[in-house]
Design a protein around this motif. Structure first.
Motif, mmCIF file in Angstrom:
data_model
loop_
_atom_site.group_PDB
_atom_site.id
_atom_site.type_symbol
_atom_site.label_atom_id
_atom_site.label_comp_id
_atom_site.label_asym_id
_atom_site.label_seq_id
_atom_site.Cartn_x
_atom_site.Cartn_y
_atom_site.Cartn_z
ATOM 1 N N THR A 14 59.030 30.910 11.020
ATOM 2 C CA THR A 14 59.590 29.829 11.881
ATOM 3 C C THR A 14 58.381 29.624 12.890
ATOM 4 O O THR A 14 57.375 30.465 13.216
ATOM 5 C CB THR A 14 60.786 30.269 12.747
ATOM 6 N N GLN A 15 58.363 28.514 13.405
ATOM 7 C CA GLN A 15 57.340 27.948 14.507
ATOM 8 C C GLN A 15 57.313 28.867 15.834
ATOM 9 O O GLN A 15 56.392 29.173 16.461
ATOM 10 C CB GLN A 15 57.166 26.741 14.566
ATOM 11 N N GLN A 16 58.545 29.307 16.078
ATOM 12 C CA GLN A 16 58.810 29.921 17.670
ATOM 13 C C GLN A 16 58.032 31.454 17.505
ATOM 14 O O GLN A 16 58.334 32.361 16.597
ATOM 15 C CB GLN A 16 60.391 30.013 17.824
ATOM 16 N N SER A 17 57.541 31.648 18.614
ATOM 17 C CA SER A 17 56.827 32.920 18.866
ATOM 18 C C SER A 17 57.187 33.363 20.330
ATOM 19 O O SER A 17 57.713 32.795 20.991
ATOM 20 C CB SER A 17 55.193 32.850 18.545
ATOM 21 N N VAL A 18 56.830 34.913 20.525
ATOM 22 C CA VAL A 18 56.795 35.305 21.750
ATOM 23 C C VAL A 18 56.439 34.568 22.785
ATOM 24 O O VAL A 18 56.934 33.923 23.733
ATOM 25 C CB VAL A 18 56.409 36.713 21.713
ATOM 26 N N LYS A 19 55.042 34.113 22.488
ATOM 27 C CA LYS A 19 54.384 33.024 23.246
ATOM 28 C C LYS A 19 55.152 31.899 23.538
ATOM 29 O O LYS A 19 55.060 31.473 24.771
ATOM 30 C CB LYS A 19 52.845 32.912 22.616
ATOM 31 N N SER A 20 55.348 31.265 22.369
ATOM 32 C CA SER A 20 56.189 30.051 22.844
ATOM 33 C C SER A 20 57.220 29.924 23.518
ATOM 34 O O SER A 20 57.600 29.142 24.295
ATOM 35 C CB SER A 20 56.326 29.163 21.229
ATOM 36 N N ILE A 21 58.332 31.307 23.524
ATOM 37 C CA ILE A 21 59.365 31.274 24.174
ATOM 38 C C ILE A 21 59.015 31.519 25.548
ATOM 39 O O ILE A 21 59.547 30.985 26.675
ATOM 40 C CB ILE A 21 59.913 32.575 23.843
ATOM 41 N N MET A 22 58.042 32.525 25.737
ATOM 42 C CA MET A 22 57.488 32.606 27.105
ATOM 43 C C MET A 22 56.971 31.585 28.141
ATOM 44 O O MET A 22 57.397 31.067 29.067
ATOM 45 C CB MET A 22 56.259 33.806 27.485
ATOM 46 N N TYR A 23 56.128 30.753 27.250
ATOM 47 C CA TYR A 23 55.534 29.444 27.985
ATOM 48 C C TYR A 23 56.452 28.571 28.215
ATOM 49 O O TYR A 23 56.573 27.555 28.889
ATOM 50 C CB TYR A 23 54.144 29.116 27.028
ATOM 51 N N GLY A 24 57.470 28.527 27.199
ATOM 52 C CA GLY A 24 58.746 27.581 27.450
ATOM 53 C C GLY A 24 59.393 27.908 28.642
ATOM 54 O O GLY A 24 59.843 26.917 29.367
#
Lengths: 335, 443
Positions: A14-24
Motif C-alpha cells: 500500500t502507498q500508506q506509510s507511517v510517515k504519510s499517516i503522521m503528516y496526514g
C-alpha cells in the motif's frame, strides 16, 4: 543479466506509510493552527514553535546520544506530539515551561518506553498533565481571544474557560441558566467558532472538525473511537441534563466547550495508545466518554478529557487481550 | 453487490493483458516436466531415459489417494530424468524431453468441435479426471478427483466455480472465460453431475463485465448454472471468502468447504475437466499470463507444461532492462523465481515481471499498533499478535489464536504502514505450529 530479487509474497504494498499517516495528521491540524494564530496572535505561533522544536530536539538528542540508534525525527511523530502539546496549553505559557513539557512528552512519555509504537500513553497528554499538575497557575491562566471580527489582538487579558465559568458558577450556588445568561459566558456559536478562553488548539470546534473530516477521508482514523466517545458522552451527560437542567449543562455544550473535540478526534484516536480491534476501540471510546463527563461534573478540575484518555490508555492492553476480532468460521452457520 | 464481509484490501488491479487474446505458444525445443506438480505425494516416473514419447502419454503415475498423474506435454525423446529447480525454489525430480514433431496419442480428440452431451456417468467422470491428471488450476493444485469424492456423511449442495481472479495483473482466467466459455460451462455441468448437485454458481468480480455478460448469455443453455457478479475486493478468490460471498456460508475453522456442502473449482479446472472427459485429453497445457509494467508485449499464452519460463518472457518482448523480480503467479501470493529456466507447471497462472524499484521491500519500522492488519485480515485474525508469538516462539499460544486459519493471502503485509513482513513471520509460525500439532498426534 543482473541478479533477481527474492522475497516472500506479497510483492506489492500500500502507498500508506507511517510517515504519510503522521503528516496526514499534521495537515489535519492546519485549520486549528490558523484559528489559534488568528485569535491569539503571535503568542500562539511562539508556543507552537517552541513546543515543536523542543519535541524534535529531545527526540534527536535521546536517539543520537542516549540510545545511540537510528534517528527518526523526520517520521512526523515528534512533530505531531509537538503540535498537540501546544494545542493543549494556554497561548501565554512561558517558554521554559514549554521546554519542560516537551522533555516530559518525548523523554518520559515516548522514548523511555522505547520510542514510537511502544508508548502506552499519548505522549502529548503525558506532557500536558505533567505541566497541569506542576504549574497549575500558569497552565490555567487563559488569555481571552478577541471577538470574531475584531481588529488587532486583545493581549494581556486573561479569563476562565467555558467549563471553568460553569464550574465556578455552580460552586457559587448559581443555576446553569443563570450562568449562561451572564455576559461573560461565550455561548454556543462562539464556542463553535473559537471565541472562548482555552488552550490554543481546542477553542474552535469547527476547525477541528474540518481536520477530522480530512483524516476520515484519508482513512487515517476510523469512526469507531470518535463515535463511541461522543455517543457515550452525549448519552451520559444527556441523562444528567434531563434529570436536572439547572445543575447539569446540556450535551451540546459539553461537546463544544473545552477539549472534547480535540481529544476525541486527535488524541483518543492515537493509534499507538488505543486498542487495535474495532470492538476494542468502541469499548475504549465509551469508557473515555463516561470518564470525561464524570470528571467534568464531579471532579476537582473543570476539564476531564486528558485524564479520561490517559486512564483509558492504561486499559488498552487489557482491552486488546479481551476484545478479539470476530474470527472467520467462529459462528457455524448451516444453510 | 455480494462480497465477503471480513477484512480484505484493494491493491491496484493493473490488468494490463486483459484485452490480449489467448495465443497458442509455439512448441519449445526442450521441456522439463517436474514429476511432482500438485499437492500430495510425488508421482512415480513410468518412462525411462531414451524412451520415445508421444504427446498425452503417461509420464508419471500418482500412486497415493492424494496425488496426480503427469502426462507428456510434447512428443520426442526422454534425455534425462534428473532434479530441476522448480518455481518454489526447491529441487524436484523432472523428466527432460527433447521435442521432435508433435505426435499425439490417438485416443485424444483434437478436433475443434464442442461436444455438448455428457455421456460419462459419475464414477467414470471421477476416474477419468484422476487418470487425466487434472488438478486445481487456481494455484493450490489440489488433485481434482479428491474434491469430487464427497466423504461419507457429508453432502454436496453447491458447486462454486471460481472466476474471481482477484490477484492483480493476472488475466488467464478472464481470457479463458471469454474465449472458451462454452467448454468451461460444459466442464461445470460435468462437475455438477459428478457431485450430484442441482446448483452451480460462477463467481466473477465486477472488473470483468465482458466475462459476466458473455457467460450469463451462455448460461441460458445450461440448467442450474448461474453467474454471480461480485464486488472487487482481494482476496475474493480465496475458497472460504468465495463461499461466504456467494452462498453466505462460513466454513468452520480448520474444516474443508464440504463441511458446509460446497465444492469450489477454478474456471481453468472446469475447462480441463471438459477436455479430460469430452476430449480424452490429459492436462498438458494451460493458459499463462505474462505481464508487468515494463513488459513490451504482455500476453496470455496457451503453453505446454514444461516450457521454460525464459521462452515465455522472450516472446512477450524479452526481459525488460529495469527488471528486479520475476514472480510465478500474482503479486499478492506469487513466488519470486530464483531462475528463469524453471518450467511452467500445472499451477503456473502467470509470470509477472516487476521493475527494480518496486521489487525492494520498504524499510521495516516499529509497529505503531494501528491495527490495520487486523482490519485487513479476511480470516479475522490478529496478524500483529501472531507475528509476535511466532517471533517469540510461543507456538502453543499461536495455535490458540488460530494461526493455522491463516490463508497466507498477504493482506496484512500489504496494508502495514510500517512495512513489517507480517506474513513471513506467520508462515514461519504456521510451519512450526503445524509440526507441533502433528507431533502431538503421534504421541
Amino acid at each position: 543479466m543482473s541478479l533477481l530479487t527474492i522475497s516472500g509474497s506479497p510483492h506489492v504494498h500500500t502507498q500508506q506509510s507511517v510517515k504519510s499517516i503522521m503528516y496526514g495528521v499534521v495537515i489535519a491540524m492546519i485549520p486549528a493552527i490558523f484559528v489559534s494564530v488568528y485569535f491569539f496572535g503571535i503568542d500562539a505561533a511562539r508556543v507552537m514553535l517552541i513546543s515543536v522544536l523542543g519535541c524534535l530536539f529531545f527526540e534527536w538528542v535521546i536517539q543520537k546520544y542516549l540510545i545511540k540508534g537510528p534517528v527518526t525525527i523526520n517520521d512526523g511523530s515528534a512533530l505531531v506530539t509537538g503540535i498537540l502539546l501546544a494545542f493543549n496549553v494556554p497561548a501565554n505559557l512561558p517558554w521554559w515551561i514549554l521546554i519542560i513539557g516537551a522533555l516530559v512528552s518525548i523523554g518520559i512519555g515516548k522514548m523511555s518506553f522505547g520510542g514510537l509504537g511502544k508508548n502506552p500513553f499519548n505522549p502529548a497528554l503525558v506532557g500536558r498533565v505533567f505541566l497541569l499538575i506542576s504549574f497549575p497557575v500558569q497552565m490555567t491562566s487563559w488569555p481571552m481571544p478577541k471577538a470574531l471580527f475584531a481588529e488587532g489582538i486583545t493581549d494581556a487579558i486573561t479569563g476562565p474557560t467555558t467549563l471553568g465559568i460553569i464550574k465556578e458558577g455552580l460552586s457559587a450556588g448559581k443555576t446553569i441558566q443563570e450562568i449562561m445568561a451572564s455576559p461573560d459566558f461565550p455561548g454556543y456559536l462562539n464556542d463553535m467558532m473559537g471565541v472562548q478562553g482555552g488552550s490554543l488548539g481546542e477553542i474552535s470546534a469547527l476547525a477541528l472538525l474540518l481536520g477530522a473530516l480530512f483524516m476520515f477521508t484519508r482513512k487515517i482514523i476510523t469512526w469507531h473511537i470518535p463515535t463511541a466517545y461522543i455517543g457515550s458522552a452525549v448519552i451520559f451527560s444527556g441523562i444528567l441534563w434531563l434529570i436536572d437542567p439547572t445543575q447539569y449543562i446540556d450535551p451540546l455544550m459539553h461537546l463544544l466547550a473545552g477539549g472534547m473535540i480535540l481529544g476525541v478526534f486527535y488524541m483518543a484516536t492515537d493509534m499507538v495508545s488505543s486498542p487495535m480491534t474495532a470492538r476494542g476501540q468502541i469499548v475504549f471510546g465509551v469508557g473515555a466518554g463516561l470518564l470525561t463527563i464524570l470528571i467534568r461534573v464531579w471532579g476537582a478540575y473543570p476539564e476531564g478529557v486528558s485524564f479520561a484518555i490517559l486512564i483509558m490508555n492504561a486499559f488498552t492492553p487489557l482491552i486488546n487481550s479481551y476484545f478479539k476480532p470476530k474470527r472467520f468460521g467462529e459462528v457455524v452457520k448451516h444453510g | 453487490m455480494k462480497t465477503f464481509k471480513l477484512g480484505g484490501v484493494h491493491p491496484e488491479e493493473n490488468k494490463i493483458s486483459a484485452n490480449k487474446a489467448i495465443e497458442v505458444f509455439p512448441l519449445p525445443e526442450k521441456v522439463y516436466v517436474p514429476v511432482s506438480q500438485s499437492l500430495g505425494a510425488p508421482s512415480k516416473v513410468v518412462v525411462e531415459k531414451g524412451a520415445v514419447v508421444k504427446t498425452g502419454q503417461l509420464l508419471a503415475k500418482g500412486e497415493s489417494f492424494i496425488s496426480a498423474n503427469v502426462h507428456c506435454p510434447v512428443s520426442g525423446k526422454v534425455t534425462r530424468i534428473d532434479d530441476i529447480i522448480d518455481s518454489s525454489g526447491y529441487k524436484r525430480q523432472a523428466v527432460y524431453i527433447d521435442v521432435a514433431g508433435d505426435e499425439w496419442e490417438e485416443s485424444i480428440d483434437r478436433s475443434p468441435d464442442i461436444i455438448y452431451e455428457i455421456s460419462a456417468d459419475r464414477d467414470t467422470i471421477i476416474k477419468k479426471i484422476n487418470e487425466m491428471g487434472v488438478v486445481g488450476l487456481g494455484g493450490a493444485t489440489f488433485p481434482s478427483h479428491v474434491k469430487l469424492m464427497v466423504p461419507d456423511g457429508k453432502k454436496a449442495q453447491y458447486l462454486l466455480i471460481n472466476g474471481v481472479e482477484c490477484e492483480p495483473y493476472l488475466t488467464a482466467d478472464h481470457r479463458l472465460m471469454l474465449e472458451r466459455g462454452e467448454e468451461m460451462l460444459i466442464g461445470t455441468a460435468i462437475l455438477k453431475k459428478a457431485l450430484g448437485v442441482e446448483k452451480a454458481f460462477i463467481g466473477i468480480e465486477r472488473n470483468k463485465p465482458d466475462a459476466i455478460e458473455h457467460l450469463s448469455r451462455l448460461c441460458a443453455k445450461f440448467k442450474g448454472i448461474e453467474v454471480m457478479p461480485l464486488k472487487v475486493k482481494y482476496p475474493q478468490g480465496g475458497e472460504k471468502q468465495l463461499i461466504k460471498a456467494v452462498v453466505n456460508l462460513e466454513v468452520p475453522s480448520g474444516k474443508l468447504p464440504i463441511e458446509v456442502g460446497c465444492v469450489v473449482n477454478n474456471v481453468g479446472t472446469a475447462f480441463a475437466v471438459y477436455e479430460a472427459i469430452q476430449k480424452n485429453k490429459p492436462l498438458i497445457e494451460r493458459v499463462v499470463t505474462v505481464t508487468g509494467k515494463s513488459v513490451l508485449n504482455p500476453a496470455n499464452f496457451l503453453v505446454r507444461i514444461g516450457t521454460p519460463v525464459s521462452l515465455l518472457i522472450e516472446r512477450a518482448g524479452g526481459l525488460p532492462e529495469d527488471t528486479g523480480k520475476v514472480i510465478s503467479g500474482g503479486p499478492m501470493m506469487g513466488k519470486a523465481l530464483t531462475s528463469l529456466e524453471v518450467p511452467v507447471v500445472k499451477g503456473t497462472s502467470g509470470i509477472l515481471i516487476m521493475p527494480g524499484q518496486e521489487s525492494k521491500r520498504t524499510t521495516v519500522l516499529s509497529c505503531i499498533r494501528c491495527g490495520r492488519c487486523i482490519t485487513a485480515c479476511p480470516m479475522g485474525l490478529e496478524p500483529v499478535l501472531l507475528a509476535q508469538l511466532s517471533e517469540s516462539q510461543l507456538f502453543e499460544k499461536a495455535e490458540k489464536e488460530k494461526i493455522m486459519d491463516c490463508i497466507e493471502c498477504g493482506s496484512c503485509h500489504y496494508t502495514c504502514p510500517a512495512g513489517r513482513p507480517l506474513l513471513d513471520y506467520l508462515r514461519l509460525g504456521k510451519n512450526k505450529t503445524g509440526l507441533l500439532i502433528r507431533n502431538r498426534g503421534k504421541k
